[in-house]
Write an enzyme that holds these catalytic residues in place. Structure first.
Site, PDB file in Angstrom:
ATOM      1  N   HIS A   1      -4.065   6.984   3.427  1.00 30.18           N
ATOM      2  CA  HIS A   1      -3.069   7.097   2.715  1.00 30.18           C
ATOM      3  C   HIS A   1      -2.028   7.305   2.647  1.00 30.18           C
ATOM      4  O   HIS A   1      -2.577   9.042   3.247  1.00 30.18           O
ATOM      5  CB  HIS A   1      -3.677   7.186   1.708  1.00 30.18           C
ATOM      6  CG  HIS A   1      -2.974   6.470   0.025  1.00 30.18           C
ATOM      7  ND1 HIS A   1      -2.948   4.972   0.063  1.00 30.18           N
ATOM      8  CD2 HIS A   1      -1.445   7.849  -0.757  1.00 30.18           C
ATOM      9  CE1 HIS A   1      -2.156   5.691  -1.526  1.00 30.18           C
ATOM     10  NE2 HIS A   1      -2.071   6.243  -1.283  1.00 30.18           N
TER      11      HIS A   1
ATOM     12  N   HIS B   1      -3.053   9.774  -6.026  1.00 26.82           N
ATOM     13  CA  HIS B   1      -2.657   9.381  -7.210  1.00 26.82           C
ATOM     14  C   HIS B   1      -4.267   9.087  -8.352  1.00 26.82           C
ATOM     15  O   HIS B   1      -4.515   8.814  -9.423  1.00 26.82           O
ATOM     16  CB  HIS B   1      -1.993   8.908  -8.412  1.00 26.82           C
ATOM     17  CG  HIS B   1      -0.137   8.318  -7.627  1.00 26.82           C
ATOM     18  ND1 HIS B   1       0.210   9.779  -8.742  1.00 26.82           N
ATOM     19  CD2 HIS B   1       0.307   8.161  -7.175  1.00 26.82           C
ATOM     20  CE1 HIS B   1       1.537   9.681  -7.794  1.00 26.82           C
ATOM     21  NE2 HIS B   1       2.005   8.579  -7.887  1.00 26.82           N
TER      22      HIS B   1
ATOM     23  N   HIS C   1       4.516   1.437  -0.171  1.00 27.46           N
ATOM     24  CA  HIS C   1       4.520   0.141  -0.872  1.00 27.46           C
ATOM     25  C   HIS C   1       5.023  -0.975  -0.374  1.00 27.46           C
ATOM     26  O   HIS C   1       5.839  -2.428  -0.368  1.00 27.46           O
ATOM     27  CB  HIS C   1       4.936   0.215  -2.099  1.00 27.46           C
ATOM     28  CG  HIS C   1       3.732   1.135  -3.102  1.00 27.46           C
ATOM     29  ND1 HIS C   1       3.817   0.894  -4.834  1.00 27.46           N
ATOM     30  CD2 HIS C   1       3.135   1.868  -2.772  1.00 27.46           C
ATOM     31  CE1 HIS C   1       3.080   2.009  -4.655  1.00 27.46           C
ATOM     32  NE2 HIS C   1       2.307   2.518  -3.940  1.00 27.46           N
TER      33      HIS C   1
ATOM     34  N   ASN D   1      -2.882   2.914  -7.849  1.00 25.11           N
ATOM     35  CA  ASN D   1      -1.273   2.801  -8.721  1.00 25.11           C
ATOM     36  C   ASN D   1      -1.906   1.539  -9.919  1.00 25.11           C
ATOM     37  O   ASN D   1      -0.627   1.350 -10.413  1.00 25.11           O
ATOM     38  CB  ASN D   1      -0.421   2.541  -7.752  1.00 25.11           C
ATOM     39  CG  ASN D   1       0.151   3.126  -7.015  1.00 25.11           C
ATOM     40  OD1 ASN D   1      -0.213   2.748  -5.999  1.00 25.11           O
ATOM     41  ND2 ASN D   1       1.138   4.352  -7.312  1.00 25.11           N
TER      42      ASN D   1
ATOM     43  N   HIS E   1       0.451   3.331   0.593  1.00 21.28           N
ATOM     44  CA  HIS E   1       0.904   4.700   0.110  1.00 21.28           C
ATOM     45  C   HIS E   1       2.317   4.413  -0.308  1.00 21.28           C
ATOM     46  O   HIS E   1       3.340   4.682  -1.400  1.00 21.28           O
ATOM     47  CB  HIS E   1       1.222   6.160   0.500  1.00 21.28           C
ATOM     48  CG  HIS E   1       1.382   6.983   0.222  1.00 21.28           C
ATOM     49  ND1 HIS E   1       1.362   7.317  -1.392  1.00 21.28           N
ATOM     50  CD2 HIS E   1       2.582   7.524   0.371  1.00 21.28           C
ATOM     51  CE1 HIS E   1       2.610   7.999  -1.291  1.00 21.28           C
ATOM     52  NE2 HIS E   1       3.283   8.207  -0.861  1.00 21.28           N
TER      53      HIS E   1
HETATM   54 FE   LIG Z   1      -0.147   7.287  -2.410  1.00 20.35          FE
END
Ligand SMILES: [Fe+2]
Length: 251
Positions: free
Chosen positions: A143, A60, A170, A32, A168
């Site tokens: 993740h 991502h 957060h 990210n 992942h």
């Molecule tokens: Fe992620």
């Protein structure tokens, strides 16, 4: 870590923290880094220069142009191993600490809400065996969205790897512990980035999208920046002796 606030926190805090705590090796999940989604070659190089030894990625990975070419040759930036075998990059790398101890890092993707080419459980044993040929210090970044998958992987790998660290979601979980077989685990190491947010995104934008179901362009939030992670101690044989969740307010 997430976006500009996360990158700033890494730049301003990580080198100091490494010195203060005598950290031998640092693994950073960087998927990210670029404005909340994806990472570029330039950002990856910048994070490595700030004190990350290895950067892991996740769902991502492919969001930014140029990253495919970068991952094809990078030895320090890895992507989930259970992507398609034809995707560029690698899911396992080995890098040395300052004193030369090799550390293997494995990156895998959970199945819930993700699209791995195969379940991480299909290939994790092979990856651990490959890592073990080179070192006994092995860290897995799992993740994933589902806590159950991450906890299950931790138990499956207990006694086989040094640590299984979740990323992942957060949101840092309060379950940092060393399992019976000597593997340190935490379901989610948390987020380095703006916590006055919806997992890094400006609150009003995330709420607007959820309330209306309409497309809303997300922007990275700014306030409440914290550096979060997990600190693992281990013996020379790769057996973990302690794990502690790290949570530091950043000015
Ligand atoms: Fe992620």
């Amino acid at each position: 870590m997430v976006g500009v606030p996360g990158r700033r926190a890494v730049r301003d805090t990580l080198p100091k923290l490494r010195e203060e705590l005598g950290i031998d090796f640092c693994i950073l999940n960087g998927e990210n880094a670029a404005d909340g989604v994806g990472i570029t070659a330039k950002l990856a190089d910048g994070l490595l220069a700030c004190g990350a030894d290895v950067i892991t990625l996740g769902n991502h990975t492919w969001r930014r142009s140029g990253i495919q070419e970068y991952l094809a040759t990078s030895e320090r930036v890895i992507r989930p191993a259970n992507f398609s075998a034809s995707a560029p990059g690698r899911g396992l790398t080995v890098a040395p600490t300052a004193d030369g101890t090799p550390v293997a890092v494995i990156n895998v993707l959970g199945s819930l809400f993700m699209e791995p080419a195969m379940s991480m459980f299909e290939l994790i044993d092979g990856l651990v065996a490959e890592a073990r040929e080179q070192t006994s210090v092995i860290v897995v970044d799992v993740h994933g969205e589902a806590t159950s998958e991450k906890v299950a992987l931790s138990h499956w790998l207990d006694g086989k790897v040094t640590a299984v660290l979740g990323t992942h979601t957060h949101v840092q979980t309060s379950d940092a512990r060393v399992l019976r077989g000597g593997t340190a685990a935490i379901t989610d190491a948390g987020m380095t980035g703006p916590h006055d947010s919806v997992i890094g995104v400006k609150k009003d934008l995330a709420i607007q999208r959820m309330r209306t179901g309409l497309p809303v362009r997300f922007e990275t939030a700014e306030g409440g920046v914290r550096l979060e992670g997990a600190l693992v101690d281990c013996n020379g044989d790769g057996r973990a002796t302690a794990i502690e969740a790290v949570r530091l307010d950043c000015p």
